[in-house]
Design an enzyme around this catalytic site. Structure first.
Site, PDB file in Angstrom:
ATOM      1  N   HIS A 155       2.984 -36.156  -8.005  1.00 63.33           N
ATOM      2  CA  HIS A 155       4.185 -35.812  -8.787  1.00 63.33           C
ATOM      3  C   HIS A 155       5.146 -36.991  -8.824  1.00 63.33           C
ATOM      4  CE1 HIS A 155       7.830 -33.545 -10.007  1.00 63.33           C
ATOM      5  NE2 HIS A 155       6.956 -32.714 -10.520  1.00 63.33           N
ATOM      6  N   PHE A 156       4.985 -37.932  -9.558  1.00 67.53           N
ATOM      7  CA  PHE A 156       3.894 -38.336 -10.433  1.00 67.53           C
ATOM      8  C   PHE A 156       3.401 -39.674  -9.928  1.00 67.53           C
ATOM      9  CE2 PHE A 156       6.840 -35.768 -12.929  1.00 67.53           C
ATOM     10  CZ  PHE A 156       6.010 -34.803 -13.451  1.00 67.53           C
TER      11      PHE A 156
END
Length: 149
Positions: free
Chosen positions: A53-54
């Site tokens: 993420h991410f």
């Protein structure tokens, strides 16, 4: 409970049932039990969640920010209650807004003001900041229930 502020993880775990890897407060800076709290989370750059993420732009997920705010507000609501074994469970999140990203290495300041409290329900206005930038705000509701230990 006799807790002096500021306090760290050991005292947080005396009040809240959360344990690794789901404790989202590093320290409580100040607290007026049942009224307001300011706590902090040191956002560890090595958290495994940043790998997904991410991967190219790691940010702390909004749901984790909301959970951290709930833990801070629950700590404030429960720290002075004589009835141990009571837990706060999410009952609602109203007017949630996400304004700025929280990045690995940030210190996230968690503030909550209890606006309603009874033996079964707590409502808190919450705000998360990094420095002077507001990252998230909401009104959160928690139902209080006895743990089934």
């Amino acid at each position: 409970m006799d807790i002096q502020f500021p306090c760290g993880r050991e005292d947080i775990e005396r009040v809240l049932p959360h344990r690794d890897p789901f404790v989202w407060m590093t320290r409580v800076v100040e607290c007026t039990p049942g009224e307001s709290i300011t706590a902090e989370l040191d956002v560890d750059p090595d958290l495994p969640l940043f790998h997904g993420h991410f991967p190219t732009h790691p940010v702390l997920p909004g749901v984790i920010i909301m959970e951290a705010l709930a833990q801070a507000a629950s700590f404030c609501a429960l720290v002075d209650r004589a009835d141990e074994g009571v837990l706060g469970f999410f009952a609602g999140i109203d007017k949630a807004k996400f304004r700025n990203q929280v990045l690995p290495g940030d210190v996230l300041t968690l503030s909550a003001r209890i606006v309603k409290s009874s033996s079964r329900m707590v409502v808190a206005d919450v705000e998360a900041r990094v420095g002077d930038k507001v990252c998230a705000t909401a009104t959160q509701k928690y139902v209080l229930a006895r743990s089934e230990e």
